[in-house]
Design an enzyme around this catalytic site. Structure first.
Site, PDB file in Angstrom:
ATOM      1  N   GLU A 158       7.555  -9.025 -24.357  1.00 13.05           N
ATOM      2  CA  GLU A 158       6.303  -9.746 -24.603  1.00 13.05           C
ATOM      3  C   GLU A 158       5.204  -8.694 -24.761  1.00 13.05           C
ATOM      4  OE1 GLU A 158       6.687 -13.952 -22.229  1.00 13.05           O
ATOM      5  OE2 GLU A 158       6.558 -12.157 -21.006  1.00 13.05           O
ATOM      6  N   ASN A 175       7.554 -15.989 -17.905  1.00 10.11           N
ATOM      7  CA  ASN A 175       7.418 -16.220 -16.468  1.00 10.11           C
ATOM      8  C   ASN A 175       6.601 -17.472 -16.176  1.00 10.11           C
ATOM      9  OD1 ASN A 175       8.971 -14.031 -15.987  1.00 10.11           O
ATOM     10  ND2 ASN A 175       7.319 -12.686 -15.296  1.00 10.11           N
ATOM     11  N   SER A 226       4.112  -7.782 -14.676  1.00  7.58           N
ATOM     12  CA  SER A 226       4.633  -9.135 -14.874  1.00  7.58           C
ATOM     13  C   SER A 226       3.567 -10.173 -14.621  1.00  7.58           C
ATOM     14  CB  SER A 226       5.757  -9.430 -13.879  1.00  7.58           C
ATOM     15  OG  SER A 226       6.649  -8.376 -13.797  1.00  7.58           O
ATOM     16  N   HIS A 283       5.646  -6.250 -21.773  1.00  7.20           N
ATOM     17  CA  HIS A 283       6.420  -6.809 -20.666  1.00  7.20           C
ATOM     18  C   HIS A 283       7.890  -6.887 -21.047  1.00  7.20           C
ATOM     19  CE1 HIS A 283       7.696 -10.314 -18.002  1.00  7.20           C
ATOM     20  NE2 HIS A 283       7.529  -9.278 -17.221  1.00  7.20           N
TER      21      HIS A 283
HETATM   22  N1  LIG Z   1      12.003  -6.032 -11.847  1.00  8.32           N
HETATM   23  C1  LIG Z   1      11.834  -6.843 -12.871  1.00  8.32           C
HETATM   24  O1  LIG Z   1      12.667  -7.727 -13.113  1.00  8.32           O
HETATM   25  C2  LIG Z   1      10.627  -6.672 -13.769  1.00  8.32           C
HETATM   26  C3  LIG Z   1      10.651  -7.246 -15.050  1.00  8.32           C
HETATM   27  C4  LIG Z   1       9.556  -7.031 -15.900  1.00  8.32           C
HETATM   28  C5  LIG Z   1       8.463  -6.316 -15.454  1.00  8.32           C
HETATM   29  N2  LIG Z   1       8.461  -5.799 -14.187  1.00  8.32           N
HETATM   30  C6  LIG Z   1       7.285  -5.012 -13.800  1.00  8.32           C
HETATM   31  O2  LIG Z   1       7.577  -3.639 -13.995  1.00  8.32           O
HETATM   32  C7  LIG Z   1       6.886  -2.827 -13.049  1.00  8.32           C
HETATM   33  C8  LIG Z   1       7.885  -1.972 -12.286  1.00  8.32           C
HETATM   34  O3  LIG Z   1       8.778  -2.819 -11.607  1.00  8.32           O
HETATM   35  P1  LIG Z   1      10.185  -2.303 -11.072  1.00  8.32           P
HETATM   36  O4  LIG Z   1      10.980  -3.494 -10.740  1.00  8.32           O
HETATM   37  O5  LIG Z   1      10.728  -1.287 -11.997  1.00  8.32           O
HETATM   38  O6  LIG Z   1       9.719  -1.597  -9.717  1.00  8.32           O
HETATM   39  P2  LIG Z   1      10.449  -0.453  -8.901  1.00  8.32           P
HETATM   40  O7  LIG Z   1       9.929  -0.518  -7.508  1.00  8.32           O
HETATM   41  O8  LIG Z   1      11.922  -0.502  -9.114  1.00  8.32           O
HETATM   42  O9  LIG Z   1       9.931   0.904  -9.604  1.00  8.32           O
HETATM   43  C9  LIG Z   1       8.638   1.411  -9.484  1.00  8.32           C
HETATM   44  C10 LIG Z   1       8.733   2.940  -9.608  1.00  8.32           C
HETATM   45  O10 LIG Z   1       7.445   3.471  -9.815  1.00  8.32           O
HETATM   46  C11 LIG Z   1       7.374   4.686  -9.093  1.00  8.32           C
HETATM   47  N3  LIG Z   1       5.947   4.998  -8.870  1.00  8.32           N
HETATM   48  C12 LIG Z   1       5.098   4.347  -8.051  1.00  8.32           C
HETATM   49  N4  LIG Z   1       3.857   4.903  -8.161  1.00  8.32           N
HETATM   50  C13 LIG Z   1       3.949   5.890  -9.081  1.00  8.32           C
HETATM   51  C14 LIG Z   1       3.024   6.801  -9.639  1.00  8.32           C
HETATM   52  N5  LIG Z   1       1.742   6.794  -9.288  1.00  8.32           N
HETATM   53  N6  LIG Z   1       3.454   7.672 -10.566  1.00  8.32           N
HETATM   54  C15 LIG Z   1       4.745   7.675 -10.976  1.00  8.32           C
HETATM   55  N7  LIG Z   1       5.662   6.825 -10.474  1.00  8.32           N
HETATM   56  C16 LIG Z   1       5.275   5.940  -9.544  1.00  8.32           C
HETATM   57  C17 LIG Z   1       8.143   4.425  -7.832  1.00  8.32           C
HETATM   58  O11 LIG Z   1       8.590   5.632  -7.245  1.00  8.32           O
HETATM   59  C18 LIG Z   1       9.306   3.593  -8.366  1.00  8.32           C
HETATM   60  O12 LIG Z   1      10.408   4.388  -8.740  1.00  8.32           O
HETATM   61  C19 LIG Z   1       6.103  -3.784 -12.193  1.00  8.32           C
HETATM   62  O13 LIG Z   1       4.824  -3.899 -12.714  1.00  8.32           O
HETATM   63  C20 LIG Z   1       6.877  -5.098 -12.354  1.00  8.32           C
HETATM   64  O14 LIG Z   1       6.093  -6.228 -12.120  1.00  8.32           O
HETATM   65  C21 LIG Z   1       9.520  -5.938 -13.359  1.00  8.32           C
END
Ligand SMILES: NC(=O)c1ccc[n+]([C@@H]2O[C@H](COP(=O)([O-])OP(=O)(O)OC[C@H]3O[C@@H](n4cnc5c(N)ncnc54)[C@H](O)[C@@H]3O)[C@@H](O)[C@H]2O)c1
Length: 679
Positions: free
Chosen positions: A192, A230, A159, A180
């Site tokens: 995006e 964002n 993000s 994204h």
């Molecule tokens: N939450 C939102 O609203 C949102 C929206 C758009 C983008 N994002 C982006 O998406 C990404 C993930 O966010 P999220 O909210 O899903 O986080 P989250 O914490 O819910 O999920 C992350 C997952 O990745 C896993 N993980 C971590 N390291 C790993 C590895 N080396 N190999 C495999 N799995 C691994 C973790 O176990 C976890 O299940 C981030 O970069 C975030 O900025 C989030």
């Protein structure tokens, strides 16, 4: 306006993806398989690494569109949670009739989940969705670069981190880009697609095509903190947090104001709870690092909530308190909510009498903010006898005098007459008074024709409306409401006159949207009786009313107009007497930011409007909205915010000033950011 910005170089609508990016007709076939005669056909097998909130949803969307998906988690525990997440989401889709049993079986059959990264080695595309940490993502990209075939395209769902930096850490920087997605991925329609300066055009086009093929809309953005959505959204969200932090308004009132005043699906604080306050803090911090704009520096309250582990819905508490962790329900923002627990809540910290304080939430029957206005004057509890006849509780309003004959005066007169109030509308000239009466009558007739009003109710409403040119006739009214031109000298003179004619104990209210209410108050000898009552246009439709007590307003005056708004079927919110009140102070800096983004040639008008409507569920994008409001009005309000707050970030965008000078004022002149058919 730069040519680049107008040309619309990026895909922004499903139907337009193909033609605008070189793809041809990417579609999802009836069987649900992503079938495309273009770049997206090269995607058969897609890897998703990290199956948390976002990754699980992305995997579900891709498998649901007919692609073979390889999902990887870091360990078996995390994998178990990921399976649960996907099952839960599919159950919900099935419950809502969106997924048949057979389709669910097929979808799960296309999804292979494990903990070995090597499983993605032969994927055409791998999407990374692990934690938002640069070190973790950099290490993962280095490993992906090793295990994947040279042709594999790598995408990050980051993000806020630099896609360019992640790309540079691999030996295939031309085939690394950003994808994204929005939360929840199965529901939200926008992706995006982020290109860096070295992204390969074919890879980009094919990814855009894939987004269309899985039923989403793509907008392409360059690699800049916050991309489009964002970058525009988080300044606004941070601003809302600061409002609550400064006790300018309650969380409920801020949220209700943006839902009812702007048609947003959620208020900013409820939205922050959904996004996750830790994620929001990280995104703002990263934007601040890049922009050095103080408006992006995370509000201290946000950091405090994160430090306290109050991260929003996922932990069961953030700005609001939820019945459980990961609660699906939005907190109630209406009356009856009693929740003295949330940190940062106005009134939760004992500091009675702070000027500008908007009062405590969770008072008896409260929660609607303005509902408990009687108990909380901005200047603190009234000293006995201080506020005279308007110093106590709400006075029942039977008659309202309205000064003015323009759009707002007529709309408010109609609403109040329909809700059973005797209304006297005062215009300056007899012809204007008669015309105002005729316009209200015509509007009531239109409501009858649409079946929204009975003949009897129309007749009764008209029977309660009188027009006059004599200000003295308003003397007996309970509330005298001014809705004349937005000019302080005119309003002050009028308030001096109202003070002379109004009976003792009457409340004097102004509908100003930008001027200081206190300036109207000091033009009278009864400042305790003067209060702001800011309606929205068209008054007949918009349910929001901002009630604005000054530091001099008596509690009774505030309570009276609050009760009047309720009696007229409106939703009152309360805030202090500060430029822009709640809605305009949040909305116009956001519109101005959108103009600055356009001016920087970062994205096109169409892409920005699409991103904000599809990505955030806003009823209109910022440019479509500015065209409706009028670019001159947008500029005037932006200037007044800048003059009051002296925030460098609020300075009107030069492009906005330029367009106003060119008489590109929006719909009213047939051209603003968009061209409009003459009306
Ligand atoms: N939450 C939102 O609203 C949102 C929206 C758009 C983008 N994002 C982006 O998406 C990404 C993930 O966010 P999220 O909210 O899903 O986080 P989250 O914490 O819910 O999920 C992350 C997952 O990745 C896993 N993980 C971590 N390291 C790993 C590895 N080396 N190999 C495999 N799995 C691994 C973790 O176990 C976890 O299940 C981030 O970069 C975030 O900025 C989030």
């Amino acid at each position: 306006m730069g040519e680049e910005a107008r040309r619309g170089t990026h895909a922004h609508g499903r139907s337009e993806n193909a033609s605008r990016t070189g793809g041809e007709g990417a579609t999802v076939s009836p069987g649900g398989r992503a079938a495309a005669g273009d770049g997206s056909a090269r995607w058969r097998r897609v890897g998703v690494v990290g199956l948390g909130t976002m990754g699980a949803g992305i995997a579900e969307v891709l498998a649901g569109s007919g692609l073979d998906v390889v999902g990887v988690e870091r360990d078996t525990d995390a994998l178990r949670r990921a399976r649960g997440r996907i099952e839960h989401s599919l159950d919900r889709a099935a419950r809502h009739g969106r997924l048949a049993d057979a389709a669910r079986g097929e979808l799960l059959g296309r999804l292979s989940l494990g903990t070995e990264l090597a499983a993605v080695s032969d994927c055409d595309l791998v999407i990374e969705a692990i934690d938002e940490r640069l070190d973790a993502k950099t290490a993962l990209f280095a490993r992906l670069d090793e295990v994947c075939l040279p042709a594999t395209v790598l995408a990050t769902n980051t993000s806020s981190l630099s896609v360019t930096e992640l790309a540079a850490g691999t030996g295939r920087s031309a085939r690394v880009l950003g994808m994204h997605w929005f939360n929840p991925a199965p529901v939200m329609g926008l992706v995006e697609v982020v290109r860096t300066v070295v992204t390969d055009a074919d890879a980009l086009a094919a990814v855009v095509s894939l987004v269309g093929a899985v039923g989403k809309t793509a907008v392409v953005a360059a690699d800049r903190a916050g991309f489009i959505v964002n970058a525009l959204l988080f300044g606004y969200l941070n601003n809302a947090v600061r409002m609550v932090e400064a006790r300018f308004a309650t969380r409920e009132d801020v949220d209700a104001a943006m839902r009812l005043g702007c048609g947003h699906p959620m208020g900013p604080l409820a939205l922050l709870d959904l996004i996750g306050l830790d994620a929001a803090h990280a995104i703002l911090a990263s934007m601040y690092d890049q922009t050095r704009d103080h408006l992006h520096a995370p509000a201290p309250l946000l950091g405090q909530l994160v430090a306290a582990g109050l991260l929003g819905r996922k932990t069961g508490r953030g700005f609001y308190t939820y019945p459980a962790t990961d609660a699906p329900d939005v907190p109630p923002e209406g009356p009856g909510r009693k929740d003295p627990g949330a940190v940062g809540e106005p009134g939760a910290v004992g500091e009675p009498g702070a000027v500008g304080e908007s009062g405590a939430v969770g008072e008896p029957g409260g929660g609607g903010g303005a509902g408990t206005a009687a108990a909380r004057t901005p200047g603190g509890p009234a000293t006995p006898g201080e506020a005279g006849a308007v110093g106590g509780a709400a006075v029942r309003v039977r008659s309202v005098g309205i000064v003015g004959s323009g759009t707002m005066a007529r709309g408010i007169a109609e609403v109040l007459a329909r809700s059973g109030h005797d209304v006297i509308l005062r215009a300056r000239r007899p012809d204007a008074a008669d015309a105002a009466h005729d316009r209200v009558a015509a509007s009531l007739a239109a409501a009858v024709a649409k079946g929204r009003l009975s003949d009897d109710d129309r007749d009764a409403a008209l029977g309660r409306l009188r027009v006059t040119t004599d200000l003295g006739e308003l003397g007996g009214c309970d509330v005298l409401l001014e809705a004349v031109v937005e000019d302080l000298a005119v309003k002050r003179e009028l308030f001096t006159d109202l003070d002379k004619v109004a009976r003792p104990g009457a409340v004097l209210a102004t509908t100003t949207s930008c001027l200081p209410v206190v300036e109207c108050a000091t033009a009278t000898r009864r400042p305790e009786a003067v209060v702001g009552m800011h309606w929205f246009n068209p008054a007949q439709v918009m349910r929001l009313v901002e009630v604005v007590p000054t530091v001099l307003t008596g509690a009774g005056a505030t309570a009276t107009v609050t009760a009047l708004a309720r009696a007229a079927g409106r939703h009152p919110v309360q805030c202090a007497d500060r430029a822009g009140f709640i809605v305009n102070a949040l909305l116009f800096p956001y519109l101005n930011d959108a103009v600055k983004m356009l001016q920087a040639n970062y994205a096109t008008i169409e892409d920005i409007d699409t991103a904000m409507t599809v990505g955030c569920g806003h009823p209109m994008g910022p440019f479509a909205l500015a065209d409706v409001v009028g670019l001159d009005v947008t500029l005037a309000i932006t200037r007044s915010l800048y003059e009051q707050f002296r925030e460098p970030g609020y300075a009107p965008a030069p492009l906005l000033e330029h367009l106003v000078r060119a008489r590109f004022l929006g719909r009213k002149t047939g051209r603003g950011f968009h061209a409009h058919a003459p009306r």
